[in-house]
Each structure stands twice: as C-alpha cells, then as structure tokens.
Design an enzyme around this catalytic site. Structure first.
Site, short mmCIF file in Angstrom:
data_model
loop_
_atom_site.label_atom_id
_atom_site.label_comp_id
_atom_site.label_asym_id
_atom_site.label_seq_id
_atom_site.Cartn_x
_atom_site.Cartn_y
_atom_site.Cartn_z
N VAL A 125 0.84 -1.20 0.00
CA VAL A 125 0.00 0.00 0.00
C VAL A 125 0.87 1.25 0.00
CG1 VAL A 125 -1.87 1.20 1.15
CG2 VAL A 125 -1.75 -1.29 1.28
N TYR A 126 1.85 1.27 0.89
CA TYR A 126 2.77 2.42 0.95
C TYR A 126 3.48 2.62 -0.39
CZ TYR A 126 6.86 5.19 2.26
OH TYR A 126 7.83 6.16 2.31
#
Length: 371
Positions: free
Chosen positions: A205-206
């Site tokens: 996600v990051y």
C-alpha cells in the site's frame, strides 16, 4: 531571504528539517495534530522566514471533514524550536547572530486531508509571510510490514489518505498560490520506497502511493512546463524514524546499521540544497552514490552502530544527541564536499559504477575462493 512551511510530526525528520531552516534565518509556522505517523508539508517564500507546520492526529483524518487542532502540541513544538534558536544564537558569531534575528516560529492547527484546513493554512502563510516560493510535501505512513491480505480497510484508507490524497490537496493549493506570484514558486514531493516503480513486498500500500506521487510528478512537469511553478522531488533515504522502524525485524535493523542515519544528519544535507533550488525537475537526494559507496566499503565498521544483534537500540535519545547539535550542524562532511563539486558530473557516474562493482565482487566472492 526565504520563507518555508514544513508539515511534520512531533519528532523525526520534519522537526530536524524545521531546526535547520530556522537556523538559516527563516521564519517558521508550526501546525499540529495528533496522529500515528510522521508527516511533512513545507512551504517557503521570498519574504524571508520559514513556515513549519506539524501534523499529529488522534485518529485517521477525514478527507471531507476536519478535526479540532492541538494547540498544546503546537505550543510545545514552538517552544522547543525557540529554545534551539536561542541556544544557537549564544554560540553564533556577530554576523550569524544578525541573520538569526530575522528568524521566527509561530503555530497554527491544520489537518492535511481536509481541503478547508489546507486552504486556511496557505492563507495564513501568505498573510504572515507575504508569499510562498517553496512548498515541500513529505507525507509518510506505513502501518508496518506485512502482506496486503493483513491490511484492514481502515489501514488502507489511512495510508492512501495520508500519503497520496494529502499530497494532492497540498500540491493543488501550492499551485493556486504560486501561479499568482510574480516569481512563481517551487513544489517538492518526497520520494520513498516504490517511487521508481520497483516492488515493495510487505509494504504494497505504501509503495503504491509513492509510485502514484512519482506519476503526479511526471504529469505536473508537463502541466507546469510553461508556468512559473517548478516541480521537484526530494529523497531523504532511510532515516531512523518511527515510520521506518514500525514493524521492522531484527534482520531489518542490522541492515539499518549500514545505510540509515539520524534525522538531524539528513536534514543538515537536504536543507541547504532546498533553500537554493532553481528551475524545475530537480531531485535532491540524501542517499547519493558517494554515500552508498561509503556505506558499503565501511559496512564492517557499521555493525552495531544503531542496533545490537538482538535488535535493541544503541543510539542516544534525541535530547541527548542535540546537546552538541549546534556545533555538529556546522561540520562539512567529506561526502557533502564530493556532492557539491560532483553533482551531475562524471564523478557521480564513477561512484555508482564502483558501487555496482563492489556488489558484484561481494556476491561472487565464494567463487573466487575456490579457484
């Protein structure tokens, strides 16, 4: 004279950058909220000061709503920065002391993911400082290292809201302000793992948000090609902050010993380059080829530098490190000197080539031992 606005959390890289800008004679505005991670959004202008904004939220921000600010957190940070400034002025010479007399720090609450709050922050900066010529977005939230299937809906929303939506809102507001300024301005977005499109397993996600920011950078370069607004990137490398250490393993920490640095060390290199940026499409990086080379060839000396074999921290607390901070920040490192005279030259290419050769020889060492 310059004006800068930094948006950061109560500790880590943001605060270190704030100190460096403040000690350069800039004026700083701090905006604070309570949250889980380190965030950073900075502005700078031609009027003279630095604006420093701090974000720290008690819960995840709402994209459409806003929360009450945290005046206590703002006041604490402002007081600490004022103390740092006063301490440095007592040790500075007459010429430096005269420059520092223009430095100032004040505060305002803000929520980066609330468009109204971001607009209020920009209006406050322009009202206090007159104009903004550099705005730096440094939002970062990770929520630990684990497979995507183990991230909840709320985890994903928080990371995307912080890293991507917040940067989009702040970039748009910066462009709105700068397009009406005689000399325009500059916008920085901060690189991170995944920015170049490489895979980021366990931080998917990051990494996807950082890759999205790189796409935003490429798009804005074309949108702003004929405008007075410059678009740039900055990369602090690997910094010993809560954002990096969250969820890290013992093995990760052994690698941190080799390649990571304290926030104040990174800020001491990035800030001078940010203050003199010109044109557009520039990249200001801490972890450059000369630094990577130095870290690799001295790796055996860096064991147990920050963490022991069990992953226990060995480095001093921030307050202890800063006791000699005023003196240390004036030192000019060997790698700083190399980069000042080798930026965009063949020497940087040579340094990168040496790094690659070192890696190849290291990985194939066992073959040579058998011949």
């Amino acid at each position: 004279m310059h004006v800068l606005n930094i948006w950061y959390s109560t500790r880590g890289l943001g605060k270190a950058l704030a100190r460096e800008f403040l000690l350069s004679g800039d004026r700083v505005v701090v905006a604070s909220r309570r949250w889980y991670s380190e965030l950073g959004y900075w502005f700078r202008s031609l009027m003279s000061p630095i604006i420093l904004t701090q974000l720290s939220l008690t819960k995840a921000p709402s994209i459409n709503g806003s929360f009450e600010g945290s005046p206590e957190s703002v006041d604490m940070t402002v007081k600490e920065l004022k103390d740092n400034l006063e301490e440095f002025m007592t040790k500075a010479g007459d010429s430096s002391r005269r420059k520092l007399q223009q430095a100032k720090v004040v505060g305002i609450p803000c929520n980066v993911c609330a468009p109204d709050d971001v607009q209020k922050l920009a209006n406050f900066a322009v009202h206090e400082l007159g104009s903004i010529n550099i705005w730096i977005n440094n939002a970062g939230m990770n929520k630990g290292f684990r497979p995507l299937l183990q991230f909840s809906d709320e985890d994903i929303r928080q990371i995307v809201s912080t890293n991507l939506v917040g940067s989009l809102l702040c970039t748009r507001e910066a462009m709105q302000v700068m397009k009406n300024q005689y000399k325009g301005g500059h916008i920085f977005n901060m690189d991170g793992a995944g920015s170049g499109g490489s895979s980021t397993p366990l931080t998917a996600v990051y990494g996807s948000t950082k890759c999205g920011l790189r796409q935003l950078q490429a798009s804005l370069l074309k949108e702003c090609k004929r405008s007075k607004v410059g678009v740039h990137t900055a990369s602090p490398g690997m910094v010993l902050t809560d954002l990096l250490l969250s969820g890290s393993s013992v093995k990760n920490k052994q690698m941190f010993n080799i390649i990571c640095e304290h926030p104040e060390t990174v800020a001491r290199t990035l800030v001078p380059r940010m203050r003199v940026v010109k044109g557009t499409g520039k990249a200001i990086n801490y972890l450059t080829p000369p630094r990577i080379l130095l870290a690799l060839v001295t790796a055996w000396l860096r064991r147990d530098r920050w963490f022991d074999a069990q992953g226990r921290a060995l480095y001093a607390a921030e307050a202890d490190r800063l006791r000699n901070w005023a003196e240390n920040r004036t030192r000019f490192s060997f790698t700083d000197a190399m980069e000042m005279y080798t930026e965009n030259t063949w020497v940087s290419v040579f340094s990168l080539s040496v790094v690659c050769a070192f890696i190849i020889l290291s990985t194939s060492g066992s073959t040579f031992n058998g011949t």
